[in-house]
Design an enzyme around this catalytic site. Structure first.
Site, PDB file in Angstrom:
ATOM      1  N   HIS A  47      -7.458   0.044  -6.435  1.00  0.00           N
ATOM      2  CA  HIS A  47      -6.355  -0.904  -6.356  1.00  0.00           C
ATOM      3  C   HIS A  47      -6.345  -1.733  -7.629  1.00  0.00           C
ATOM      4  O   HIS A  47      -7.245  -2.541  -7.859  1.00  0.00           O
ATOM      5  CB  HIS A  47      -6.546  -1.806  -5.126  1.00  0.00           C
ATOM      6  CG  HIS A  47      -5.415  -2.766  -4.894  1.00  0.00           C
ATOM      7  ND1 HIS A  47      -5.358  -3.577  -3.785  1.00  0.00           N
ATOM      8  CD2 HIS A  47      -4.305  -3.066  -5.624  1.00  0.00           C
ATOM      9  CE1 HIS A  47      -4.269  -4.320  -3.837  1.00  0.00           C
ATOM     10  NE2 HIS A  47      -3.619  -4.028  -4.952  1.00  0.00           N
ATOM     11  N   ARG A  49      -5.045  -4.650  -9.002  1.00  0.00           N
ATOM     12  CA  ARG A  49      -4.366  -5.869  -8.577  1.00  0.00           C
ATOM     13  C   ARG A  49      -3.819  -6.622  -9.786  1.00  0.00           C
ATOM     14  O   ARG A  49      -4.322  -6.500 -10.905  1.00  0.00           O
ATOM     15  CB  ARG A  49      -5.324  -6.764  -7.790  1.00  0.00           C
ATOM     16  CG  ARG A  49      -5.836  -6.144  -6.493  1.00  0.00           C
ATOM     17  CD  ARG A  49      -6.713  -7.122  -5.730  1.00  0.00           C
ATOM     18  NE  ARG A  49      -5.943  -8.230  -5.199  1.00  0.00           N
ATOM     19  CZ  ARG A  49      -5.653  -8.416  -3.910  1.00  0.00           C
ATOM     20  NH1 ARG A  49      -6.088  -7.543  -3.008  1.00  0.00           N
ATOM     21  NH2 ARG A  49      -4.953  -9.441  -3.503  1.00  0.00           N
ATOM     22  N   GLU A  74      -3.604   2.294  -5.443  1.00  0.00           N
ATOM     23  CA  GLU A  74      -3.020   1.251  -4.612  1.00  0.00           C
ATOM     24  C   GLU A  74      -2.421   0.198  -5.532  1.00  0.00           C
ATOM     25  O   GLU A  74      -3.025  -0.167  -6.546  1.00  0.00           O
ATOM     26  CB  GLU A  74      -4.074   0.610  -3.708  1.00  0.00           C
ATOM     27  CG  GLU A  74      -4.562   1.526  -2.607  1.00  0.00           C
ATOM     28  CD  GLU A  74      -5.500   0.819  -1.646  1.00  0.00           C
ATOM     29  OE1 GLU A  74      -5.896  -0.331  -1.920  1.00  0.00           O
ATOM     30  OE2 GLU A  74      -5.831   1.412  -0.615  1.00  0.00           O
TER      31      GLU A  74
END
Length: 246
Positions: A47, A49, A74
């Site tokens: 992920h 972010r 992700e």
């Protein structure tokens, strides 16, 4: 056969706790991905972010060059991350909600409210040859919206189910929600993944959910790896997944 995607975010969490900002530091997420694949994992999940709290840009580019199975990125539906994904070209992206104050992704994506924006990103990814999954709660409206916008997969948020297995009330109710959502998605032509809070203990009960293609598991595997090593932890999870009949 039920597939396993190993989320290695928390390998990066450990690295960033001591060596944030360094180009080379331990533990190495690329090596972690290699060990997971060697142990039999069917894919690697990370992920990226917006706040870069664990996985860094350099990680995803190195992983794109080295992952031999399937790279699942992700990501929040943010313009900067969308552009990175289009250039990175993972096999699949999983669109997730993202809030700075949360420790990890705690809720499902609201595909109903954000239908238009998510549909645009879905189309851009598909046009680039990238499959799209939506991380949603097992709710009929969310499944319906995901199918209508043309997502190839939904990933059912198993957090409430996992919490109920830790003694919170409603385990059977949460399991039935997952079963209903999986049946609905399958009937709509959408493939079904699942993830969040899954571990070696609650996996047996989750096997009652039909039509599952892949489980994305991170924290449970990384936690077990502290005691037995990452490769052994992955193999133990694969053993726990055996016998799933779909």
């Amino acid at each position: 056969m039920l597939k396993l995607g190993v989320n290695i975010d928390h390998v990066a969490t450990l690295r960033e706790a001591r060596y944030r900002g360094r180009e080379t530091a331990e533990p190495d997420v690329v090596e972690a991905a290699r060990v997971c694949e060697e142990a039999g994992a069917h894919g690697i999940t990370v992920h990226l972010r917006e706040d870069r709290r664990h996985i860094q840009d350099r990680d995803v580019w190195k992983l794109r060059q080295t992952v031999q199975t399937r790279l699942n990125l992700e990501m929040g539906n943010a313009a900067e991350i969308v552009q990175i994904a289009l250039k990175l070209h993972p096999e699949i992206v999983c669109l997730v909600p993202e809030r700075r104050q949360e420790v990890t992704t705690e809720g499902g994506l609201d595909a109903v409210t954000h239908f238009s924006a998510l549909s645009e990103t879905r189309k851009r990814m598909n046009d680039a040859g990238i499959e799209v999954s939506l991380f949603i709660t097992p709710d009929p409206a969310q499944v319906e919206a995901s199918a209508k916008m043309g997502a190839q997969f939904v990933e059912l948020h198993t957090g409430a189910f996992a919490e109920s297995c830790h003694g919170a009330p409603g385990s059977e109710e949460e399991l039935n929600r997952l079963i209903a959502a999986a049946n609905q998605a399958h009937s709509s032509g959408v493939k079904v993944n699942a993830g969040h809070g899954l571990n070696y203990e609650n996996l047996a009960l989750l096997k009652r959910v039909p039509h599952l293609v892949e489980l994305n598991i991170g924290h449970g595997i990384v936690s077990r790896a502290v005691f037995v090593g990452l490769g052994a932890a992955v193999k133990e999870m694969l053993d726990a997944m055996k016998g799933y009949r779909g």
